[in-house]
Design a protein around this motif. Sequence first.
Motif, short mmCIF file in Angstrom:
data_model
loop_
_atom_site.label_atom_id
_atom_site.label_comp_id
_atom_site.label_asym_id
_atom_site.label_seq_id
_atom_site.Cartn_x
_atom_site.Cartn_y
_atom_site.Cartn_z
N ASP A 1 17.72 75.87 45.96
CA ASP A 1 17.15 74.55 46.30
C ASP A 1 17.25 74.19 47.59
N LEU A 2 18.46 74.22 47.89
CA LEU A 2 19.16 73.69 49.18
C LEU A 2 19.02 74.76 50.07
N GLY A 3 18.55 75.87 50.08
CA GLY A 3 18.37 76.96 51.05
C GLY A 3 19.78 77.43 51.61
N GLN A 4 20.77 77.79 50.68
CA GLN A 4 22.02 78.09 50.87
C GLN A 4 22.24 79.55 50.27
N ASP A 5 23.13 80.35 50.87
CA ASP A 5 23.53 81.44 50.19
C ASP A 5 24.37 81.45 48.87
N THR A 6 25.15 80.59 49.10
CA THR A 6 26.17 80.11 47.77
C THR A 6 26.36 78.68 47.59
N ARG B 1 22.49 65.67 48.63
CA ARG B 1 21.41 66.61 48.40
C ARG B 1 21.63 67.34 47.22
N THR B 2 23.14 67.71 47.14
CA THR B 2 23.62 68.80 46.34
C THR B 2 23.40 67.90 45.00
N SER C 1 18.14 67.33 39.24
CA SER C 1 16.69 67.88 39.14
C SER C 1 16.57 68.96 38.47
N ASN C 2 17.74 69.93 38.36
CA ASN C 2 17.68 71.22 37.81
C ASN C 2 18.60 71.41 36.60
#
Length: 466
Positions: free
Chosen positions: A95-100, A130-131, A137-138
């Motif tokens: 969701d944040l566009g991060q790898d990990t 954001r995290t 949300s998830n």
Amino acid sequence: MEQNLTKQIDIFSILRDVLHEWATILLFAVSVSLLTNVAVVQTYQPEYTAKAIFTVSAKSTNNTIYQDLSSAEDLAKRFTQLLDSTVLKKTVAKDLGQDTFTAETSVKQIEKTNMVELNVSANSAMDAYRTIRSIMSNYNTVSDYVLGNVIMYVIQQPSIPLAPINSRSPIKPMAYAFFLALALGIFYIAVLSYRRDTVKNAHQVREKVDAKLLGSISHERVRRQKNKEHPSMLMDNPLRSFAFVESNRMMASRVRSRMDRKQAKVALITSVAENEGKSTVAANLAMALAKEGKHVLLIDCDFRKPSQYKIFQRPEHESIDLLQELRRGTAERIAMPYKTTSMYVLFNSKADASAELVMESGELRQMIHRYRAQMDYIILDTAPLALVSDTEEMARLADTTILVVREDAVLASKINDCIDILNQTDAPVLGCVLNNSMSGKVRSSASKTSEHAHVSYGGHYGKTAK
């Protein structure tokens, strides 16, 4: 009792060495503290925390406060499992566009309430915000498998943190580093002091030194006032302590007894190294013997660095070249009686000759031979043995040698090496005198004043000896 005293004096010796090196220890501690400051600044990584607060209640319509509290406590445990789940972490990272998933999370129950606090920490305020929003949300995607029969209501929405929770101030790390370095510095100096194999008290003289102990000269602290001369270290100075005067008197009594037993008249006074106080010991030995009614002659035979003229405060403008006087045959005329005592002093203030030249001339030997008939004792103040070979040459003129050993100054092995050398000369070692002894006293490390170095002493003179 003697062993306990030895241990106590060793502690005083260690404390003295630590205090003597206080500037070095302090500099080391300050340096470590400053390096810690640099390290903290260079490695500082701010940490921001965003938080949200939930209320927890059971899905049952008849739930009680107790059930809500129990649910909140249970939820805090299971929510932690939820946050650690791989599914949620992957979902949030995507969701944040991060790898990990890189943030740190924690959940705790607010004490005695049915509220739960969710905290998310990250390296930037926006990442933390954001995290936590993404988690909120998830988490429903996997909550049914973990959270169970509970209802959660958000009562405090997360916001962007305004300041990091970890301080950038390096004061605490610097303080810790300073005191740790200070402790390590003190420990290091203490270990070195403990391991240094010097003679630290009279008991160790008997254990480590291959010579009889003739006496221990008590430590005498001397303070020099501004614009005033150095106070006299001669035992007839009324300002000297009883312990100092008495220790010199007892030492002289033992020396006289042993010299009489060996039928020795000429005693050579030396030390292993500089600044062990041999010249002051020689002067007070001669004075103490004179106080016993003996005729004593003190000769300054340290031709490289004479000091008896300073000890007796001989005016500097009245320089004396003993070697020149010997060559002229007038040396005996410059021997001066000290006050009204039976003690005579033969000064030298010219530091330009070696014992070899004196020995080659033969005048000093002849003069000492003539004085043997007039004096009960002749004291020769010579150069330190470890510096030059003059003392070995001068030993030809003496009957015996007295070695001055400054407390906790020279390694015992070097002392014994010098004793072995002297025992092979015409003047074997009569014994040693432990100088600047602090045995039985509380040591004052602030005083590192040598009884020999850079000190002018008071005295009065009578007529020239005939």
